[in-house]
Structures are given as C-alpha cells and as structure tokens.
Scaffold this motif. Structure first.
Motif, PDB file in Angstrom:
ATOM      1  N   GLU A   1       2.371   1.720  -3.467  1.00  0.00           N
ATOM      2  CA  GLU A   1       1.349   2.180  -4.414  1.00  0.00           C
ATOM      3  C   GLU A   1       1.087   3.674  -4.244  1.00  0.00           C
ATOM      4  O   GLU A   1       0.964   4.416  -5.230  1.00  0.00           O
ATOM      5  CB  GLU A   1       0.047   1.397  -4.209  1.00  0.00           C
ATOM      6  CG  GLU A   1       0.083  -0.040  -4.730  1.00  0.00           C
ATOM      7  CD  GLU A   1      -1.229  -0.762  -4.503  1.00  0.00           C
ATOM      8  OE1 GLU A   1      -2.168  -0.130  -3.957  1.00  0.00           O
ATOM      9  OE2 GLU A   1      -1.320  -1.944  -4.859  1.00  0.00           O
ATOM     10  N   LEU A   2       1.012   4.119  -2.996  1.00  0.00           N
ATOM     11  CA  LEU A   2       0.763   5.534  -2.740  1.00  0.00           C
ATOM     12  C   LEU A   2       1.940   6.376  -3.221  1.00  0.00           C
ATOM     13  O   LEU A   2       1.754   7.428  -3.851  1.00  0.00           O
ATOM     14  CB  LEU A   2       0.536   5.752  -1.241  1.00  0.00           C
ATOM     15  CG  LEU A   2       0.250   7.182  -0.791  1.00  0.00           C
ATOM     16  CD1 LEU A   2      -0.971   7.751  -1.513  1.00  0.00           C
ATOM     17  CD2 LEU A   2       0.061   7.240   0.720  1.00  0.00           C
TER      18      LEU A   2
ATOM     19  N   GLU B   1      -6.223   6.339  -0.857  1.00  0.00           N
ATOM     20  CA  GLU B   1      -5.086   5.422  -0.740  1.00  0.00           C
ATOM     21  C   GLU B   1      -4.426   5.544   0.638  1.00  0.00           C
ATOM     22  O   GLU B   1      -4.009   4.537   1.223  1.00  0.00           O
ATOM     23  CB  GLU B   1      -4.057   5.721  -1.836  1.00  0.00           C
ATOM     24  CG  GLU B   1      -4.537   5.412  -3.253  1.00  0.00           C
ATOM     25  CD  GLU B   1      -4.749   3.915  -3.484  1.00  0.00           C
ATOM     26  OE1 GLU B   1      -4.157   3.099  -2.727  1.00  0.00           O
ATOM     27  OE2 GLU B   1      -5.514   3.559  -4.386  1.00  0.00           O
TER      28      GLU B   1
ATOM     29  N   GLU C   1       0.830  -1.207   0.000  1.00  0.00           N
ATOM     30  CA  GLU C   1       0.000   0.000   0.000  1.00  0.00           C
ATOM     31  C   GLU C   1       0.863   1.255   0.000  1.00  0.00           C
ATOM     32  O   GLU C   1       0.564   2.234  -0.697  1.00  0.00           O
ATOM     33  CB  GLU C   1      -0.931  -0.002   1.218  1.00  0.00           C
ATOM     34  CG  GLU C   1      -2.000  -1.086   1.222  1.00  0.00           C
ATOM     35  CD  GLU C   1      -3.119  -0.811   0.236  1.00  0.00           C
ATOM     36  OE1 GLU C   1      -3.152   0.279  -0.372  1.00  0.00           O
ATOM     37  OE2 GLU C   1      -3.976  -1.691   0.057  1.00  0.00           O
TER      38      GLU C   1
END
Length: 275
Positions: free
Chosen positions: A186-187, A202, A183
């Motif tokens: 991805e952010l 997100e 995560e």
C-alpha cells in the motif's frame, strides 16, 4: 551558607549524594543551572543516562557501568529533590513505594506462595497483580498505564502485549507477515499520490506491524535494531578502512566499489564466525 559535612564524607553513600543535590539546589548558594531545572527539563537527561547504562552493559565495560549507574542514580536523586521542594513526595516515599511494590509482586519470595512455579507462571501472576494496581488507581483501561515516554518501538510492543492479553491479536505469525506485505505494498503503490503526512502515517502503520512480528517471533525489536546498527557501523568502517589503504575516502569511490567492499567485510565476518 556552611556546607553539610556529609557532602565531604567519602563513605556517605546515597545520603551524601542527596546532601550534594540539596546544596546544588539551594536558592541562595547553589548552582544557578541546577536551581533552574524542573522535572521536564531533567527528564531527557534521565532517558539518556538509562541508554548509557544499557550501552555500557552491551559493551561489557564494567568500570563504565559503575559510572553510568552513578549518573542514573543522580537522576533519581535530582527528581526526588525537586519533588520534595514542591511538596509532592519525599525521597523516603520513593524508596518505600518501590519496596512495598516488590513485596506485593513477589509473594512467592516474601509471602506464603510457593516458589515452585515457572518463569511464565510468574509473569502471569505479575500481570494479575499489576492489573489490580491499575484498578486501584482507577486505570481500568487495558492500555492506560503504558508510558507515553517510552521509545516508540518498545511502546508498540507493550501496547500489543496488553491488547493480546484480552484476545486482540493475530493467532498466527503468518497473518502478521501477510499484513506487513499488505502495508508495504500500500505504501509503495500510494507514495506518489499521498501527502508527506499521509506517507508518514502509512510508514508508521508498517513499523507498528513490524513490531507485532517481533513480538510473535519473541524478538526484542530495540535489541534487534541496535544489533543491526552495530553491524552496519562495523561494516561501513571496514569500507572506510579499505579505502583509506588506497588513500581514498567514501566520497571518492562509487557505489559499486563500496558494495564490493561491504560484501568482502560481510564474507570475512562469516569466516571469522565459522572458526
């Protein structure tokens, strides 16, 4: 109108407080501000008072705790008075329902069940009773009565605990950490091409998984963040104090200087802890 003599009785206890609240809410002779309030307008004060109780406990300030518990009790009496005026329920209904709940949830104390059980067994039994209560209220969903008004981190943990009880959970802590890494990456990778709303979403996902990690580590994230806040405050004040000795303020220094002072404060704390 003449005041109820109970209002001025020093030993009137909760009955005295309720009489005071009735006088404050009296449409003809009460306080204009108190008369205007309703459940929604008072709710933020109720939450604030609960946090102030927790703060007094954290500081081990017992005289302050006495006062804060009184403030919190006032909130219960306030909501109870509004409810009575609207015909929803009485203060006696409040005390009766919580008393009945405590009896039902502690059969090992007030019933025939054995007290010879671990704290973990008691928690499991408690959850079974609460599940029956939810079913009786037609709340069949696993997440149905997790309160919306809880602090977000606390609510995240409660939601995850509920889901975990029916098997919706990562079995290993390493899987949670892998998800956090995913995560966060991805952010980081997408932050420049996402809208602010998408970045917020997100980031929320990342916080939610962090709350899950806290649960797997048996850490209360609210407690952990409060401690981190206190540590930050303590060390930043040490920076301010060190600069004040030089007749300077943080805005008059550089980041490198403040970093050095931060590290010095951190080192002093570790030395003090080792003694």
């Amino acid at each position: 109108m003449p005041h109820d003599p109970l209002i001025f009785a020093p030993d009137g206890s909760v009955a005295r407080l309720r009489a005071i609240m009735r006088a404050l809410r009296d449409p003809e002779s009460g306080c204009p501000w108190d008369i205007e309030q309703d459940f929604a307008s008072i709710a933020p004060y109720t939450i604030e008072e609960a946090y102030e109780v927790a703060d007094a406990i954290e500081r081990q300030d017992w005289p302050a705790l006495q006062g804060e518990l009184g403030d919190l009790l006032l909130q219960v009496v306030y909501h109870g008075q509004i409810a009575e005026e609207a015909g929803h329920f009485s203060f006696e209904d409040i005390t009766r329902s919580i008393s009945d709940k405590m009896l039902a949830r502690h059969p090992h104390v007030f019933g025939e069940e054995s007290r010879d059980k671990s704290a973990e067994q008691q928690v499991n039994d408690w959850e079974k009773v609460k599940a029956l209560e939810r079913a009786a209220r037609d709340q069949g969903g696993v997440l149905d009565d997790v309160a919306l008004g809880l602090p977000a981190l606390m609510r995240a943990v409660k939601l995850q605990k509920r889901a975990a009880r029916v098997g919706f959970d990562w079995p290993q802590t390493t899987q949670v950490i892998d998800k956090i890494t995913e995560e966060a990456q991805e952010l980081h990778d997408a932050k420049d091409r996402l809208t602010q709303a998408e970045v917020t979403e997100e980031f929320g996902d990342l916080l939610f998984v962090m709350a899950n990690l806290a649960r797997h580590l048996n850490v209360d994230p609210e407690d952990a963040l409060r401690a981190a806040n206190a540590k930050f405050t303590r060390r930043f004040r040490a920076i301010e104090a060190a600069l004040a000795d030089q007749y300077r303020r943080p805005e008059d220094s550089t980041l490198d200087e403040m970093d050095a002072l931060w590290n010095a404060a951190k080192a002093r704390e570790k030395q003090d802890a080792a003694r």
